[in-house]
Design an enzyme around this catalytic site. Structure first.
Site, PDB file in Angstrom:
ATOM      1  N   HIS A   1      -7.451  -5.061  10.260  1.00  0.00           N
ATOM      2  CA  HIS A   1      -7.169  -4.756   8.850  1.00  0.00           C
ATOM      3  C   HIS A   1      -5.860  -5.412   8.401  1.00  0.00           C
ATOM      4  CE1 HIS A   1      -4.961  -0.717   9.909  1.00  0.00           C
ATOM      5  NE2 HIS A   1      -4.051  -1.617   9.617  1.00  0.00           N
TER       6      HIS A   1
ATOM      7  N   GLU B   1      -9.884  -2.023   5.493  1.00  0.00           N
ATOM      8  CA  GLU B   1     -10.514  -1.820   6.797  1.00  0.00           C
ATOM      9  C   GLU B   1     -11.732  -2.731   6.938  1.00  0.00           C
ATOM     10  OE1 GLU B   1      -9.069  -0.161   9.028  1.00  0.00           O
ATOM     11  OE2 GLU B   1      -8.207   1.705   8.303  1.00  0.00           O
TER      12      GLU B   1
ATOM     13  N   ASN C   1      -7.755  -3.378  14.495  1.00  0.00           N
ATOM     14  CA  ASN C   1      -9.141  -3.657  14.102  1.00  0.00           C
ATOM     15  C   ASN C   1      -9.228  -4.808  13.091  1.00  0.00           C
ATOM     16  OD1 ASN C   1      -8.163  -2.535  11.776  1.00  0.00           O
ATOM     17  ND2 ASN C   1      -9.605  -0.840  11.677  1.00  0.00           N
TER      18      ASN C   1
ATOM     19  N   ASP D   1       0.810  -1.217   0.000  1.00  0.00           N
ATOM     20  CA  ASP D   1       0.000   0.000   0.000  1.00  0.00           C
ATOM     21  C   ASP D   1       0.847   1.272   0.000  1.00  0.00           C
ATOM     22  OD1 ASP D   1       0.887  -0.535   2.582  1.00  0.00           O
ATOM     23  OD2 ASP D   1      -1.098  -0.868   3.411  1.00  0.00           O
TER      24      ASP D   1
HETATM   25  C1  F6R Z   1       1.457  -1.732   6.179  1.00  0.00           C
HETATM   26  C2  F6R Z   1       0.098  -2.227   6.285  1.00  0.00           C
HETATM   27  C3  F6R Z   1      -0.690  -2.215   7.564  1.00  0.00           C
HETATM   28  C4  F6R Z   1       0.125  -2.612   8.793  1.00  0.00           C
HETATM   29  C5  F6R Z   1      -0.744  -2.611  10.051  1.00  0.00           C
HETATM   30  C6  F6R Z   1       0.074  -2.850  11.302  1.00  0.00           C
HETATM   31  O1  F6R Z   1       1.946  -1.814   4.861  1.00  0.00           O
HETATM   32  O2  F6R Z   1      -0.402  -2.621   5.290  1.00  0.00           O
HETATM   33  O3  F6R Z   1      -1.781  -3.088   7.429  1.00  0.00           O
HETATM   34  O4  F6R Z   1       0.682  -3.874   8.609  1.00  0.00           O
HETATM   35  O5  F6R Z   1      -1.425  -1.388  10.178  1.00  0.00           O
HETATM   36  O6  F6R Z   1       0.917  -1.758  11.516  1.00  0.00           O
HETATM   37  P1  F6R Z   1       2.114  -1.842  12.568  1.00  0.00           P
HETATM   38  O7  F6R Z   1       3.066  -2.863  12.057  1.00  0.00           O
HETATM   39  O8  F6R Z   1       2.703  -0.468  12.581  1.00  0.00           O
HETATM   40  O9  F6R Z   1       1.490  -2.260  13.873  1.00  0.00           O
END
Ligand code: F6R
Length: 243
Positions: free
Chosen positions: A135, A140, A133, A66
């Site tokens: 995701h 989401e 959550n 992303d």
């Molecule tokens: C990042 C991504 C997000 C993260 C998720 C966890 O490319 O796609 O889904 O993997 O938000 O974030 P952290 O690792 O910062 O807890």
């Protein structure tokens, strides 16, 4: 789904060694990469292995999950900047073979992102973190299971969460581009890592409840080759409910 509970250090080692082994077996392999705090330790060990001459990324191709819409690549919160500074700048990967979805300069490359991945031979291993959550990537809760790479309007809660990385909340992009859930399911292998207590509810729901679009990561129950790596804190609720 295979579940491995270990320390952060052990997990970083196991995941980085799996990637090193994959590259050494097939140096033209395709990596699916994530940003965020979770994979940083894995990237550090990959850089170390490169410096120790245990692996070369020369022929490797990568596709990231992303990117924010509207941030310059040079902005220190862009995911391109993150990948360059944590991995790409420190190894011998050909930067032209590193892909991040974008709609910059109206190129709209995200529209053909899934096709590009398919034409490259498909992702051999997709690295994932998970949001509290549930995701995965920027998918989401409520995202249909059959989505491909798409533009996401960020939820107010995500904008608030991410405001800490910017000098003001107004600077947080309102949109992002994300691989879809179907894009992720097309990877040949998926490795999801979760650290810390604030991931424990998502891990429990992902593994113990029926797959549901309310918890995007639960789609992984339908994938034939997934390993979930959790530290003790992230697995606590799940483990307590299995007792
Ligand atoms: C990042 C991504 C997000 C993260 C998720 C966890 O490319 O796609 O889904 O993997 O938000 O974030 P952290 O690792 O910062 O807890």
């Amino acid at each position: 789904m295979e579940l491995i509970i270990a320390t952060k250090e052990e997990i970083n080692k196991l995941v980085s060694e799996e990637i090193i082994e994959l590259i050494n077996k097939n140096n033209h392999c395709i990596l699916g990469l994530a940003t965020g705090s979770t994979p940083i330790g894995v990237y550090d060990l990959l850089v170390k292995a490169y410096n120790d001459k245990r692996v070369s990324f020369k022929d490797v191709t990568s596709f990231n999950l992303d990117e924010y819409v509207g941030l310059e690549e040079t902005h220190n919160q862009s995911y391109r900047y993150f990948m360059n500074s944590h991995l790409f700048d420190h190894v011998d990967i050909n930067i032209d073979n590193t892909h991040i979805p974008s709609n910059k300069d109206d190129s709209n490359n995200y529209k053909i992102y899934d096709e590009k991945i398919k034409n490259a031979g498909g992702i051999d291993i997709q690295l994932l973190g998970i949001g509290s959550n549930g995701h995965i990537a920027f998918n989401e809760p409520g995202t249909p299971f059959n989505t491909k790479t798409h533009i996401v309007s960020l939820k107010e809660s995500t904008i608030n969460d991410n405001a800490r990385f910017f000098s003001s909340k107004d600077e947080v992009p309102k949109e992002a581009i994300s691989m879809g859930l179907e894009s992720i399911m097309n990877a040949k292998r998926v490795v999801l890592i979760a650290y810390g207590k604030n991931k424990q509810e998502a891990i429990y729901k992902m593994m113990a409840l029926e797959p549901s679009e309310d918890l995007p990561a639960s789609i992984l129950q339908n994938h034939p080759n997934v390993t979930i790596y959790c530290d003790e804190e992230a697995s606590e609720l799940l483990v307590n409910n299995l007792k």
